[in-house]
Scaffold this motif. Structure first.
Motif, PDB file in Angstrom:
ATOM      1  N   LEU A 190       0.851  -1.194   0.000  1.00 42.21           N
ATOM      2  CA  LEU A 190       0.000   0.000   0.000  1.00 42.21           C
ATOM      3  C   LEU A 190       0.879   1.233   0.000  1.00 42.21           C
ATOM      4  O   LEU A 190       1.939   1.247   0.626  1.00 42.21           O
ATOM      5  N   LEU A 191       0.430   2.260  -0.690  1.00 42.53           N
ATOM      6  CA  LEU A 191       1.229   3.481  -0.835  1.00 42.53           C
ATOM      7  C   LEU A 191       0.317   4.698  -0.778  1.00 42.53           C
ATOM      8  O   LEU A 191      -0.770   4.703  -1.371  1.00 42.53           O
ATOM      9  N   ILE A 224       5.442  13.616   0.895  1.00 36.52           N
ATOM     10  CA  ILE A 224       6.127  12.455   1.470  1.00 36.52           C
ATOM     11  C   ILE A 224       5.370  11.199   1.077  1.00 36.52           C
ATOM     12  O   ILE A 224       4.157  11.111   1.280  1.00 36.52           O
ATOM     13  N   VAL A 253       4.603   7.394   1.754  1.00 37.31           N
ATOM     14  CA  VAL A 253       4.668   6.413   2.840  1.00 37.31           C
ATOM     15  C   VAL A 253       3.923   5.168   2.398  1.00 37.31           C
ATOM     16  O   VAL A 253       2.884   5.271   1.733  1.00 37.31           O
ATOM     17  N   GLY A 254       4.432   4.028   2.749  1.00 34.44           N
ATOM     18  CA  GLY A 254       3.746   2.803   2.355  1.00 34.44           C
ATOM     19  C   GLY A 254       3.938   1.696   3.364  1.00 34.44           C
ATOM     20  O   GLY A 254       4.597   1.860   4.393  1.00 34.44           O
ATOM     21  N   ILE A 255       3.344   0.564   3.046  1.00 26.63           N
ATOM     22  CA  ILE A 255       3.547  -0.648   3.845  1.00 26.63           C
ATOM     23  C   ILE A 255       4.190  -1.681   2.936  1.00 26.63           C
ATOM     24  O   ILE A 255       3.658  -1.956   1.850  1.00 26.63           O
ATOM     25  N   ARG A 286       5.345  -5.643   2.512  1.00 26.77           N
ATOM     26  CA  ARG A 286       5.014  -6.955   3.067  1.00 26.77           C
ATOM     27  C   ARG A 286       5.884  -8.013   2.397  1.00 26.77           C
ATOM     28  O   ARG A 286       6.629  -7.715   1.453  1.00 26.77           O
ATOM     29  N   GLY A 330       3.380  -6.285   8.230  1.00 22.21           N
ATOM     30  CA  GLY A 330       4.125  -5.458   7.290  1.00 22.21           C
ATOM     31  C   GLY A 330       4.889  -4.383   8.031  1.00 22.21           C
ATOM     32  O   GLY A 330       4.852  -4.301   9.257  1.00 22.21           O
ATOM     33  N   ILE A 338       5.885  -0.193   8.006  1.00 19.75           N
ATOM     34  CA  ILE A 338       5.637   1.150   7.473  1.00 19.75           C
ATOM     35  C   ILE A 338       6.980   1.750   7.065  1.00 19.75           C
ATOM     36  O   ILE A 338       7.923   1.757   7.865  1.00 19.75           O
ATOM     37  N   VAL A 339       7.062   2.206   5.818  1.00 22.98           N
ATOM     38  CA  VAL A 339       8.334   2.716   5.283  1.00 22.98           C
ATOM     39  C   VAL A 339       8.113   4.016   4.512  1.00 22.98           C
ATOM     40  O   VAL A 339       6.999   4.325   4.102  1.00 22.98           O
ATOM     41  N   ARG A 340       9.172   4.758   4.317  1.00 21.17           N
ATOM     42  CA  ARG A 340       9.171   5.870   3.376  1.00 21.17           C
ATOM     43  C   ARG A 340       9.530   5.310   1.997  1.00 21.17           C
ATOM     44  O   ARG A 340      10.349   4.386   1.906  1.00 21.17           O
ATOM     45  N   TRP A 392      16.733   2.514  10.432  1.00 19.40           N
ATOM     46  CA  TRP A 392      15.349   2.582  10.901  1.00 19.40           C
ATOM     47  C   TRP A 392      14.977   4.028  11.191  1.00 19.40           C
ATOM     48  O   TRP A 392      15.726   4.670  11.922  1.00 19.40           O
ATOM     49  N   PRO A 393      13.915   4.618  10.624  1.00 20.54           N
ATOM     50  CA  PRO A 393      12.954   3.990   9.705  1.00 20.54           C
ATOM     51  C   PRO A 393      13.533   3.801   8.301  1.00 20.54           C
ATOM     52  O   PRO A 393      14.450   4.509   7.902  1.00 20.54           O
ATOM     53  N   ALA A 422       8.458   6.084  11.662  1.00 21.02           N
ATOM     54  CA  ALA A 422       8.248   6.048  10.216  1.00 21.02           C
ATOM     55  C   ALA A 422       7.083   6.926   9.771  1.00 21.02           C
ATOM     56  O   ALA A 422       6.862   7.103   8.573  1.00 21.02           O
ATOM     57  N   LEU A 475      -3.929   4.927   3.905  1.00 21.82           N
ATOM     58  CA  LEU A 475      -3.526   3.563   3.541  1.00 21.82           C
ATOM     59  C   LEU A 475      -4.706   2.603   3.635  1.00 21.82           C
ATOM     60  O   LEU A 475      -4.886   1.720   2.801  1.00 21.82           O
ATOM     61  N   LYS A 523      -6.870   3.106   0.639  1.00 21.10           N
ATOM     62  CA  LYS A 523      -6.312   2.435  -0.535  1.00 21.10           C
ATOM     63  C   LYS A 523      -6.649   0.941  -0.501  1.00 21.10           C
ATOM     64  O   LYS A 523      -7.028   0.355  -1.511  1.00 21.10           O
ATOM     65  N   ARG A 566      -9.024  -1.072  -3.203  1.00 20.88           N
ATOM     66  CA  ARG A 566      -8.560  -2.243  -3.945  1.00 20.88           C
ATOM     67  C   ARG A 566      -9.505  -3.430  -3.735  1.00 20.88           C
ATOM     68  O   ARG A 566      -9.785  -4.201  -4.639  1.00 20.88           O
ATOM     69  N   GLY A 623       2.204  -4.258  12.480  1.00 19.62           N
ATOM     70  CA  GLY A 623       2.126  -5.014  11.234  1.00 19.62           C
ATOM     71  C   GLY A 623       0.992  -4.638  10.311  1.00 19.62           C
ATOM     72  O   GLY A 623       1.083  -4.850   9.119  1.00 19.62           O
TER      73      GLY A 623
END
Ligand code: ZN
Lengths: 139, 148, 361
Positions: free
Chosen positions: A80-81, A97, A99-101, A103, A110, A112-114, A132-133, C133, C144, C147, C151, C243
């Motif tokens: 996801l983004l 910015i 941000v997504g997940i 997996r 999952g 959470i990341v940039r 990290w992150p 994060a 999120l 989204k 989907r 998670g």
């Protein structure tokens, strides 16, 4: 109340802070393993007796409260983004910015990341900076 | 360790009762509300009587003097520094109440000596508010309650 | 034994309420609730429950500030750190366990007093895996989820705008709907995105307000009124930390609903602090909510009347009073002659905690 003052000049608003200085959170065993793994360029999850794998790892398996075993996970994908353009107060950000997940196949959960670049949902991703992150981009 | 500094800032609405009270301090007045049903006087004020659960009926001005109900001496500051001279504070029972444990009163600094707190002689002493020259509508408009 | 709502009162529901402190605001709501119930809280109410959270109040151990304004001075008062529907759930337990015959429940919001509300929400996030994060906008978590929901269901941005347009108009005539407006879909789609796919109008603003509910045991309720509203409540927290395994499926609300007796509902009152959440939450009670939206079935007279008084998109988000705000809508609906309604409440980002309140007569 049968009577109320409405003129703002008659009313007082008291500026103050909640008495909280700073916190230092212990990551816990699983959290430490996860963050140390990131610094070594590895993703760790936890495998439970049920066969289920959880990411990030935890100190216990949610289904039976037993300790699981750490397992390394590979080939993350962007699930996801979103792109954030304002802050929580409605101020426009200098730069949006992403941000997504991310997996992993066969793992529940999952991270959470940039996100940098033009990675799309479903794309395989690689880590740009093992810190990290995390920052990831299209693989 | 993950370090985090929260930002928790507020602008507390004083509301009807406390706004009048704080503005009163600017005029060197200690104002309370009164319930005409049970005669209870509220300082600091409330717009409702907590015993009768009805709105209070009006305002009364109390004298800026009273007696010390209880007092303590603290050798630790708000910011947890060790103090050479203790801060003495306590509750002041303002005049105008006949009940022992429910009374209009204030929690404030008391201008007295450490010895009088230690030997408890300050308790029951008559005190009077020492007002600041410059007042802004704050509980700090009173410097302390000083023995008379 | 059944438990009924015998009185409700509210005050505020404006973007700011400078004329009252939070305690005075609750006193106003409580006075109205007790007047409606025709009860004297100092004599007739056995227990008092306040639903609150310290960081919303800006006071640590804010429970100390809970009793007086609901009539609980020197009486059994306790606090629930959560939504007002969780407060009702505890009230029901008080009554069913026999320790109380009449219980008052309050929840309130002084959101306008919180200068750093975005930071307070961030403070609620997981400190290890999420906060470091997170971007400087807590709505990203909802984005999120949106989204994921898109989907899964095929919901489009036009569908979301349609929800906003309907809800903002539904608010006209609702005295608590400070954010009611006449906005059409193209107006909404002309706004820039805050966090893909959410635009500003998709996100409900915060609001100040207080709600008090008086609960009574069956015998007391019948002695007070010919038309009591019976209630059942539940709550559930989904294990989604850390998670974020199942986003966009409202597992928290499904978990809560699974604990409630099944009955046919004439109306649905669900947390819609984000437009898409209306569908996600309605989907817990009704199959294929997107089709119901597109077929125009969400209005009164449709097959799934939902938030017909405007929901939180019109009324705003009153922090822990959100569930009780939806309950006020549900009660209004029952007063029109309907026989049942359900509230699907959520504690908002970053929580995965949901509450169901079933109401019938
Ligand atoms: Zn009284």
């Amino acid at each position: 109340m049968w009577s109320k003052k409405g003129r703002i000049e008659d009313l007082i608003f008291w500026k103050g802070n909640m008495e909280v200085e700073a916190y230092e959170y212990d990551e816990g065993n699983a959290g430490k393993k996860f963050i140390e793994g990131i610094k070594e360029g590895k993703f760790y999850g936890i495998k439970c007796s049920s066969g289920k794998v959880y990411v990030p790892p935890r100190d216990y398996c949610p289904e039976d409260m037993t300790e699981g075993n750490y397992v390394e996970l590979t080939e993350p994908y962007l699930d996801l983004l979103t792109e954030v353009r304002e802050d929580s107060y409605g101020n426009k950000l200098e730069k949006p910015i992403k941000v997504g997940i991310i997996r992993f196949l066969n793992a529940k959960g999952g991270i959470i990341v940039r996100v940098e670049g033009d990675a799309k949902e479903g794309d395989k991703v690689k880590v740009i900076k093992w810190e990290w992150p995390l920052v990831v981009g299209k693989a | 360790m993950i370090r985090y500094v929260p930002k928790a800032k507020y602008s507390y609405s004083a509301g009807q009762a406390q706004s009048v009270f704080l503005n009163g301090l600017k005029e060197k007045k200690i104002l309370g509300t009164v319930c005409n049903k049970c005669k209870k006087v509220y300082v600091p004020p409330k717009m409702y009587c907590e015993e009768c659960f009805k709105p209070t009926d009006g305002w009364v001005e109390l004298k800026d003097e009273g007696i010390v109900h209880t007092a303590i001496a603290s050798f630790v500051s708000w910011t947890r520094d060790r103090l050479e001279e203790p801060i003495i504070s306590g509750t002041i029972k303002l005049y105008g109440s006949e009940r022992d444990y429910v009374f209009p009163g204030m929690f404030h600094r008391i201008c007295t000596t450490y010895d009088k707190v230690r030997d408890m002689s300050i308790i029951g002493a008559k005190v009077k508010a020492v007002w600041n020259e410059k007042r802004v509508g704050s509980i700090e408009d009173i410097q302390c309650f000083k023995e008379v | 034994m059944k438990v009924a709502i015998v009185g409700m009162g509210w005050y505020g529901f404006r973007p700011s309420t400078p004329e009252v402190s939070f305690r005075e605001m609750v006193f106003e709501a409580a006075s109205r609730a007790y007047a409606e119930a025709n009860l004297d809280p100092r004599k007739d109410v056995d227990t008092f429950i306040s639903s609150q959270e310290d960081f919303w109040e800006g006071i640590s151990i804010a429970d100390e500030f809970a009793p007086d304004q609901i009539g609980g001075y020197l009486r059994p008062t306790f606090t629930v750190t959560g939504d007002g529907v969780q407060g009702i759930l505890h009230g029901i337990m008080h009554i069913k366990s026999g320790i109380s015959k009449v219980t008052a429940v309050e929840a309130h919001s002084k959101a306008s007093d919180i200068l750093t509300i975005g930071d307070i929400v961030e403070f609620a996030m997981d400190p290890i895996f999420l906060r470091p994060a997170a971007p400087p906008n807590f709505h990203f978590l909802a984005a999120l989820e949106a989204k994921a929901y898109q989907r899964r269901t095929g919901m489009t941005e036009e569908d979301m705008a349609e929800i906003v347009s309907i809800e903002k108009r539904n608010g006209f005539g609702n005295p608590r709907a400070s954010y009611a407006a006449n906005l059409n879909v193209s107006d909404i789609l002309s706004h820039e995105k805050v966090a893909e796919p959410l635009r500003r109008p998709d996100i409900a603003d915060f609001v100040d307000g207080a709600v008090v509910v008086v609960l009574a045991s069956e015998d007391i309720a019948r002695s007070l009124t010919d038309d009591p509203i019976w209630v059942e409540a539940s709550t559930f927290t989904e294990t989604n930390y850390p998670g974020y395994a199942e986003l966009g499926e409202a597992g928290y609300l499904r978990g809560a609903y699974s604990q409630i007796s099944k009955r046919k509902f004439d109306g649905y009152f669900v947390d819609d602090r984000y437009s898409f959440k209306l569908l996600e939450h309605l989907g817990v009670f009704k199959a294929d909510p997107l089709a119901l939206l597109r077929e125009g079935q969400l209005g009164e007279g449709g097959s799934a009347p939902t938030n017909v008084f405007g929901g939180l998109l019109s009324e705003g988000v009153p922090l822990e009073a959100a569930g009780l705000t939806l309950a006020l809508e549900a009660r209004e609906y029952l007063r029109k002659g309907y026989s049942s309604a359900v509230v699907g409440s959520w504690r908002g980002v970053p929580t995965y905690t949901g509450m169901v309140l079933s109401m019938w007569r």
